[in-house]
Scaffold this motif. Structure first.
Motif, PDB file in Angstrom:
ATOM      1  N   ILE A 182      54.131  15.781 -62.169  1.00 36.40           N
ATOM      2  CA  ILE A 182      54.789  14.729 -62.916  1.00 36.40           C
ATOM      3  C   ILE A 182      56.108  15.025 -63.127  1.00 36.40           C
ATOM      4  CG2 ILE A 182      54.742  13.951 -65.301  1.00 36.40           C
ATOM      5  CD1 ILE A 182      51.519  14.173 -65.267  1.00 36.40           C
ATOM      6  N   GLY A 183      56.933  14.061 -63.165  1.00 34.68           N
ATOM      7  CA  GLY A 183      58.437  14.465 -63.149  1.00 34.68           C
ATOM      8  C   GLY A 183      59.223  13.934 -62.027  1.00 34.68           C
TER       9      GLY A 183
ATOM     10  N   VAL B  90      52.361  19.526 -64.485  1.00 33.62           N
ATOM     11  CA  VAL B  90      53.521  18.773 -65.449  1.00 33.62           C
ATOM     12  C   VAL B  90      54.871  19.609 -65.034  1.00 33.62           C
ATOM     13  CG1 VAL B  90      53.602  18.030 -67.578  1.00 33.62           C
ATOM     14  CG2 VAL B  90      51.331  18.426 -66.882  1.00 33.62           C
TER      15      VAL B  90
ATOM     16  N   GLU C 231      60.764  19.101 -59.591  1.00 32.92           N
ATOM     17  CA  GLU C 231      59.561  18.440 -58.904  1.00 32.92           C
ATOM     18  C   GLU C 231      59.681  18.394 -57.646  1.00 32.92           C
ATOM     19  OE1 GLU C 231      61.155  17.513 -61.798  1.00 32.92           O
ATOM     20  OE2 GLU C 231      59.561  18.358 -62.919  1.00 32.92           O
TER      21      GLU C 231
ATOM     22  N   ILE D 196      56.565   9.581 -67.456  1.00 30.83           N
ATOM     23  CA  ILE D 196      55.976  10.755 -67.647  1.00 30.83           C
ATOM     24  C   ILE D 196      55.153  10.953 -68.826  1.00 30.83           C
ATOM     25  CG2 ILE D 196      57.668  12.102 -66.258  1.00 30.83           C
ATOM     26  CD1 ILE D 196      58.952  12.965 -68.944  1.00 30.83           C
TER      27      ILE D 196
END
Ligand code: AMP
Ligand code: GLY
Length: 433
Positions: free
Chosen positions: A6-7, A68, A12, A48
């Motif tokens: 996520i990101g 995350v 990321e 997100i």
């Protein structure tokens, strides 16, 4: 296994790059990702914080691990959301529970925590509108400079270092009475100013055991020689010459170990990264802040330096074997240099085409990690202030920085700017120049 990341930043991109190298990794999905993450998996157009949509995607793609990247979904309870739902409770979510994420989400919570566990940090007091007058008196009698912090998340803007009492009193009023940061400044922490060199240390924990997985020094100011406005980070180096075994032993004994012990004693559910923002005050480490995630651009140097398989490491968080993992680092020095849009950290234009990424990626010892980029038809264009970063490795910091600069010189977009002096004081310190 299939992994959902996520990101959408450079952090990321670096996570996707590192996880894709693991034999344990089948497919990576990134929500929402960027053109850089798309090289390692499938970008999903999901925000997100859209927990329901993320859940649907996790079920559809048979996700077994969720990593995350940014703090916002963590503070908003993404861990608890997935963990409390029988359909997704089996997923290994890398990130703390909402309660534990308060270590980043509330300055007052983290200061109380440090006090309870005798973790070295700046002395402080906290104020709300209820004891506003006392706050004014406290500031007026306090030594200068003085640090004011909005309690909650304020997009990195909630900290004021005031050099006069008048400036501090004005900021105090703006935060509490004028609600400058909304609810985030309903409470204000006032802190002693710590003089020293700022560094960061990263650990991974399952709430009981932990491993230190790297450290870095970042360069926050926009201008060379550490001048001008603060940014999200213009570059980083790792390892840091003065963060030697003796200093890291102090960090471990006085800060990391008591923090994890405190998390365990207080029953905080924490399976994820801990980012220790530290001040090295003449060889003594103090905590400036905790973050419940990896840093950006720190991740872009610590992951290339880390030799250990990241997916195995993250799996160990879930299966109780974190203690047995052997953390290994590459021997070389790493530097990352961020290219930003003209005007950043103020306002800037977007959607300029970027040329030369592929060329830079072909250079030996260099990696391009995209941050604020996007696709426009089939072209990669600028979409943010911090656009991309190049991480290079070398036999010393100077060589690493030189290689990153060389790789950046093959990349162009309108208004591109980067600092040419990342690591400048450390290369002198290291006796290299
Ligand atoms: P924070 O959001 O707590 O990380 O604070 C933002 C930045 O303000 C830090 O990265 C430091 O550069 C600076 N800072 C915060 N607290 C202090 C302190 N007590 N003494 C000196 N500088 C600080
Ligand atoms: N580079 C600082 C942060 O990620 O918070």
């Amino acid at each position: 296994m299939n992994i959902l990341l996520i990101g959408s930043g450079g952090r990321e991109n670096a996570l996707a790059w590192k996880m894709a190298q693991s034999h344990q990794c089948d497919e990576i999905f990134i929500a929402p990702g960027n053109p850089g993450t798309a090289e390692f998996g499938t970008n999903l157009p999901i925000d997100i914080n859209a927990f329901d949509a993320l859940k649907k995607a996790a079920i559809e793609h048979q996700i077994e691990m969720i990593v995350v990247g940014p703090e916002e979904p963590l503070v908003k309870g993404i861990y608890d959301f997935f963990n409390d739902d029988p359909l997704t409770a089996h997923i290994n979510i890398i990130g703390p529970s909402a309660k534990a994420a308060q270590l980043e989400g509330s300055k007052a919570f983290s200061k109380h925590f440090m006090q309870r566990h005798q973790i070295p940090t700046a002395s402080y007091a906290e104020f709300t509108l209820e004891n506003y007058e006392q706050g004014l008196a406290y500031i007026s009698a306090h030594a200068l400079p003085i640090v004011l912090k909005a309690d909650g998340l304020a997009a990195g803007k909630g900290v004021i270092i005031a050099t006069t009492h008048q400036e501090a009193l004005t900021s105090f009023k703006e935060m509490l009475q004028d609600k400058q940061f909304g609810a985030a400044s309903d409470k204000v922490v006032i802190e002693q100013f710590l003089e020293g060199i700022e560094v960061s240390v990263f650990a991974l924990t399952d709430g009981t055991n932990y491993q230190i997985i790297g450290h870095a020094k970042d360069y926050k100011r926009i201008g060379e020689g550490d001048t001008g406005l603060n940014t999200g980070g213009m570059g980083c180096v790792s390892p840091v010459p003065f963060m030697d075994a003796a200093f890291m032993a102090k960090v471990n004994a006085q800060i990391v170990k008591p923090t994890i012990k405190g998390i365990q004693q207080e029953g905080l559910v924490y399976k994820g990264f801990v980012f220790f923002g530290l001040m090295n005050c003449q060889g003594e480490p103090y905590v400036i802040e905790y973050n419940c995630r990896l840093g950006d651009p720190e991740t872009e140097v610590i992951l290339p330096r880390l030799q250990t398989d990241l997916v195995s490491l993250l799996a160990a968080v879930d299966n109780g074997t974190l203690e047995d993992v052997n953390i290994q680092y590459h021997e070389q020095f790493f530097a990352t240099v961020m290219a930003v849009s003209c005007g950043y950290p103020g306002s800037y234009e977007k959607n300029f085409p970027i040329q030369g990424i592929e060329l830079a990626q072909k250079l030996p010892d260099s990696l391009v990690f995209q941050a604020g980029t996007g696709f426009q038809e089939n072209t990669i264009v600028t979409k943010g202030g911090r656009v991309l970063t190049v991480t290079s490795q070398g036999k010393d910091l100077q060589e690493a920085v030189q290689k990153a600069r060389k790789a950046l010189s093959t990349i162009q977009f309108e208004g591109m700017y980067f600092r040419k002096d990342i690591g400048y004081e450390l290369t002198i310190y290291n006796g290299i120049i």
